[in-house]
Scaffold this active site. Structure first.
Site, PDB file in Angstrom:
ATOM      1  N   GLU A  85       8.199 -10.510   4.664  1.00 11.27           N
ATOM      2  CA  GLU A  85       7.798 -10.273   5.734  1.00 11.27           C
ATOM      3  C   GLU A  85       5.926 -11.030   5.446  1.00 11.27           C
ATOM      4  OE1 GLU A  85       5.132  -8.378   9.319  1.00 11.27           O
ATOM      5  OE2 GLU A  85       5.335  -7.402   6.860  1.00 11.27           O
TER       6      GLU A  85
ATOM      7  N   HIS B  40       1.289  -0.850  -0.061  1.00  6.24           N
ATOM      8  CA  HIS B  40       0.285   0.179   0.037  1.00  6.24           C
ATOM      9  C   HIS B  40       0.557   1.022   0.330  1.00  6.24           C
ATOM     10  CE1 HIS B  40      -0.505  -2.086   4.379  1.00  6.24           C
ATOM     11  NE2 HIS B  40       0.589  -0.529   4.296  1.00  6.24           N
TER      12      HIS B  40
ATOM     13  N   GLN C  21      -4.374   3.741   4.248  1.00  8.25           N
ATOM     14  CA  GLN C  21      -3.093   3.408   3.832  1.00  8.25           C
ATOM     15  C   GLN C  21      -3.846   2.453   2.288  1.00  8.25           C
ATOM     16  OE1 GLN C  21      -2.046   0.838   7.238  1.00  8.25           O
ATOM     17  NE2 GLN C  21      -0.220   1.604   6.911  1.00  8.25           N
TER      18      GLN C  21
ATOM     19  N   ARG D 246       0.440  -1.098  20.531  1.00  4.97           N
ATOM     20  CA  ARG D 246       2.091  -1.534  19.899  1.00  4.97           C
ATOM     21  C   ARG D 246       3.016  -0.586  20.152  1.00  4.97           C
ATOM     22  NH1 ARG D 246       1.265  -2.580  13.719  1.00  4.97           N
ATOM     23  NH2 ARG D 246      -0.134  -0.850  14.019  1.00  4.97           N
TER      24      ARG D 246
ATOM     25  N   ASP E  46       7.208  -6.185   2.442  1.00  2.83           N
ATOM     26  CA  ASP E  46       6.439  -5.725   4.124  1.00  2.83           C
ATOM     27  C   ASP E  46       4.976  -6.538   3.390  1.00  2.83           C
ATOM     28  OD1 ASP E  46       5.476  -4.399   6.541  1.00  2.83           O
ATOM     29  OD2 ASP E  46       4.047  -3.517   5.448  1.00  2.83           O
TER      30      ASP E  46
ATOM     31  N   ARG F 103      13.022  -5.547   3.045  1.00  5.36           N
ATOM     32  CA  ARG F 103      12.146  -6.266   3.772  1.00  5.36           C
ATOM     33  C   ARG F 103      10.812  -6.071   2.891  1.00  5.36           C
ATOM     34  NH1 ARG F 103       8.080  -4.994   7.222  1.00  5.36           N
ATOM     35  NH2 ARG F 103       7.885  -6.374   9.399  1.00  5.36           N
TER      36      ARG F 103
ATOM     37  N   HIS G 212       8.872  -4.396  16.409  1.00  2.00           N
ATOM     38  CA  HIS G 212       8.006  -3.582  16.609  1.00  2.00           C
ATOM     39  C   HIS G 212       6.270  -3.897  16.847  1.00  2.00           C
ATOM     40  CE1 HIS G 212       7.658  -4.576  12.433  1.00  2.00           C
ATOM     41  NE2 HIS G 212       6.817  -3.333  12.036  1.00  2.00           N
TER      42      HIS G 212
HETATM   43  C1  GLC Z   1       3.495  -4.677   8.294  1.00  2.23           C
HETATM   44  C2  GLC Z   1       4.499  -4.420   9.209  1.00  2.23           C
HETATM   45  C3  GLC Z   1       3.404  -3.794  10.537  1.00  2.23           C
HETATM   46  C4  GLC Z   1       2.213  -2.771   9.569  1.00  2.23           C
HETATM   47  C5  GLC Z   1       1.515  -3.470   8.753  1.00  2.23           C
HETATM   48  C6  GLC Z   1       1.466  -2.870   7.640  1.00  2.23           C
HETATM   49  O1  GLC Z   1       2.444  -5.847   8.990  1.00  2.23           O
HETATM   50  O2  GLC Z   1       5.332  -4.979  10.386  1.00  2.23           O
HETATM   51  O3  GLC Z   1       3.540  -2.709  11.437  1.00  2.23           O
HETATM   52  O4  GLC Z   1       1.156  -2.824  10.593  1.00  2.23           O
HETATM   53  O5  GLC Z   1       2.975  -4.125   7.728  1.00  2.23           O
HETATM   54  O6  GLC Z   1       1.920  -2.167   6.677  1.00  2.23           O
END
Ligand code: GLC
Length: 623
Positions: free
Chosen positions: A313, A163, A239, A505, A271, A269, A380
């Protein structure tokens, strides 16, 4: 042009052409299969050539070195840390502190241009080509990667694939009515026009797509008043999910990825990558097209900047993970987070039972040699209690009750709990919830300090080091969360900040405590004890049995409270045993003949008759 320069340019082009030739057929085939758009493919190839032309000689040298040593990231000495730049040191002037820990890998949390204050910890990106002005400039980033490289530290940055921020230029243009950019997202006129089954498109999605933040951001669509349309927003309303059915999206995102690579970023990474492809009637996770795209990206990187690797991820069950590595012939990600072992470590610690953890490790181990993991305890994000329900049932554990036990335990609301933490995104319908808190606080350090109990503090530190020790033994490499090396506690102050209060968080996203860091060299402090313990783990990982080609497996200890792990390389074997309980435990390891000794003390050991103190970890060696 001087002859020498001309020859060197020719050589440079030949390198690129040779790499391109290696992957071109597959790239073309996958791209055309997905998009059937030759013009877009040409644009992608041009973007690759442009990025190569812009890549510095220094980075090209690194590319060549990594091509000659493709397993560089699998070395035993890999040791990582993740942190928010601003929480740690504002401008990252504290490089010596990282060097002191012999880190080889640094994951800086998102630092690209983002809206303020609501940016989901930087995961709402306004410009994929620019560092957020509050943190620095692109030139600063390039200078930083150079410094880190010189210190032997590879920089990892997030590439938020799924996003953009709703304030990204593409979204702004879409809002202004530009159809070209509306097609970068998933926009729907409204929810009230029914389909043949009497359902509108957004409503059809909602029937099969689960919610990521049921509590803090319910639903998967957001009404955009400017556009007068509904936008797909899997995460937060600000987002906007990108539409990867549009090849221009993939081309533009790839271009930005290559820009980051040219600034010296060595690990991307990717995401939330399982979410990037949407298909009505599915849960919109892990769809086959996701893999086509990751494979395309892998080929692009291998062609333009082979020094750069992909970390996925993928917060999914182990059964979904293998696909993200691809096959040995057609690899996708180089490594993935080992989410399920992280969750299972916390489950084992609370329940004093390692059976589920062992089953997860076995499941991951069965995935094959190309699988490589980033092991961690905290990051995080929250801890989502996604345990393997089939294994739980097999072991006679009620999945729902166990999950409720875990999140109450780590909230400190279960009788006898030592933890201090908070629940995250409690869903009253499913009674699902996740947990937040720092490693130290979840291991009992915070409660022990409040109680002023030395004994409780001692036990909490044992727990903390046990968890780190087990995690550092797993296949892959360990990554600390910044602050864990000095026992950073929860930051409850976030509740006073209206911009942060609704996301628990933030409990573990706190400013790094430099005063406590200063105590790391003072014997008798908890900081020193943790610091020393982690130093021992780094030393342990220099053992040949942590080499990339070492054999790794779990081992039966005949005790449900004790995890047994074995690593072997050539004729050398290590056995790690980890007591996840608060009592001394007896155990034995079968079929490990030979003369064993304690790796630390050198004292002889009988692996058929061992005792461990509460939360003790021991490593034995046999040659
Ligand atoms: C990933 C991140 C997280 C975020 C999500 C949306 O999972 O680790 O912190 O909220 O993506 O981008």
């Amino acid at each position: 042009m001087a002859m020498k320069e001309m020859l060197s340019r020719r050589k440079d082009t030949a390198v690129f052409d040779a790499r391109m030739a290696r992957c071109h057929d597959e790239l073309e085939w996958l791209f055309m299969e997905l998009y059937d758009d030759r013009e877009a493919l040409n644009t992608l190839e041009q973007a690759m050539a442009d990025a190569w032309a812009a890549r510095s000689a220094e980075l090209k040298k690194l590319d060549a070195a990594r091509e000659a040593d493709p397993g560089w990231y699998r070395r035993g000495k890999m040791f990582g840390m993740t942190m928010y730049t601003d929480l740690f040191a504002g401008d990252l002037k504290k490089l010596p502190y990282l060097k002191e820990q012999k880190l080889t890998y640094l994951h800086l949390m998102p630092l690209l241009k983002m809206p303020h204050p609501h940016n989901d910890g930087g995961y709402a990106v306004e410009d994929f080509n620019q560092v957020d002005p509050s943190l620095g400039t692109n030139a600063d980033l390039a200078a930083l990667t150079k410094k880190l490289r010189a210190a032997g530290i590879s920089l990892c940055l997030d590439f938020v694939m799924n996003h953009t921020a709703s304030s990204h230029e593409w979204a702004c243009r879409a809002k202004a009515g530009d159809l070209y950019y509306q097609n970068f997202y998933h926009c729907f006129d409204d929810r009230t026009v029914p389909d043949q089954y009497d359902r509108t498109v957004p409503d059809q999605y909602e029937r099969t797509v689960p919610q990521v933040f049921p509590n803090t951001a319910p639903g998967n669509f957001t009404w955009c008043e400017e556009m007068h349309k509904w936008v797909l927003t899997t995460f937060h309303p600000y987002q906007w999910d990108l539409n990867y059915r549009n090849p221009a999206v993939l081309v533009e995102m790839t271009r930005s990825m290559l820009n980051l690579a040219n600034l010296g970023v060595e690990v991307l990474r990717i995401d939330a990558v399982p979410y990037i492809w949407k298909q009505l009637g599915t849960n919109c996770r892990n769809l086959p097209q996701v893999h086509t795209i990751v494979r395309i990206i892998r080929m692009v990187l291998e062609t333009v900047c082979p020094a750069v690797i992909l970390k996925g991820e993928v917060v999914m069950a182990p059964s979904e993970l293998a696909a993200y590595f691809g096959t040995p012939d057609k690899p996708e990600c180089h490594m993935l987070y080992s989410v399920s072992t992280m969750v299972n470590l916390w489950s084992a610690l609370a329940s004093r039972d390692v059976r589920l953890l062992k089953a997860q490790l076995d499941a991951l181990n069965a995935l094959g040699p190309q699988c490589w993991f980033v092991n961690y305890l905290r990051c995080h994000d929250d801890i989502g209690w996604g345990l393997d329900e089939d294994v739980e049932r097999y072991l006679g554990i009620d999945p729902q009750l166990h999950k409720e036990f875990l999140y109450h335990f780590y909230e400190g609301r279960f009788e006898g709990s030592w933890a201090k933490g908070e629940v995250y995104n409690y869903d009253p319908v499913t009674r699902d919830a996740r947990s937040c808190g720092t490693t130290a606080s979840l291991c009992g350090v915070e409660q022990a300090l409040e109680q002023g109990s030395d004994a409780a503090l001692h036990t909490a530190l044992r727990r903390d080091l046990l968890m780190h020790g087990a995690m550092a033994f797993f296949k892959g490499f360990p990554m600390l969360n910044s602050g864990d090396e000095i026992g950073q506690l929860n930051g409850w102050g976030y509740k006073e900040d209206p911009d942060l209060a609704d996301d628990s968080r933030n409990l573990h996203r706190t400013k790094f405590n430099w005063d406590n860091a200063a105590k790391r060299t003072q014997p008798g402090t908890l900081q020193n004890e943790l610091w020393q313990g982690l130093e021992e783990l780094r030393e342990l990982r220099s053992d040949p049995c942590f080499g990339p080609d070492a054999w790794f497996t779990t081992w039966d200890t005949h005790n449900n409270g004790v995890l047994g792990l074995v690593r072997r390389r050539d004729s050398r074997t290590l056995a790690g045993v980890f007591n996840f309980t608060a009592e001394p435990q007896h155990l034995w390891l079968d079929a490990l003949d030979g003369a064993w000794r304690d790796r630390k003390t050198g004292a002889g050991a009988d692996v058929r008759d061992l005792w461990l103190q509460p939360y003790e970890m021991r490593v034995l060696v046999c040659e």
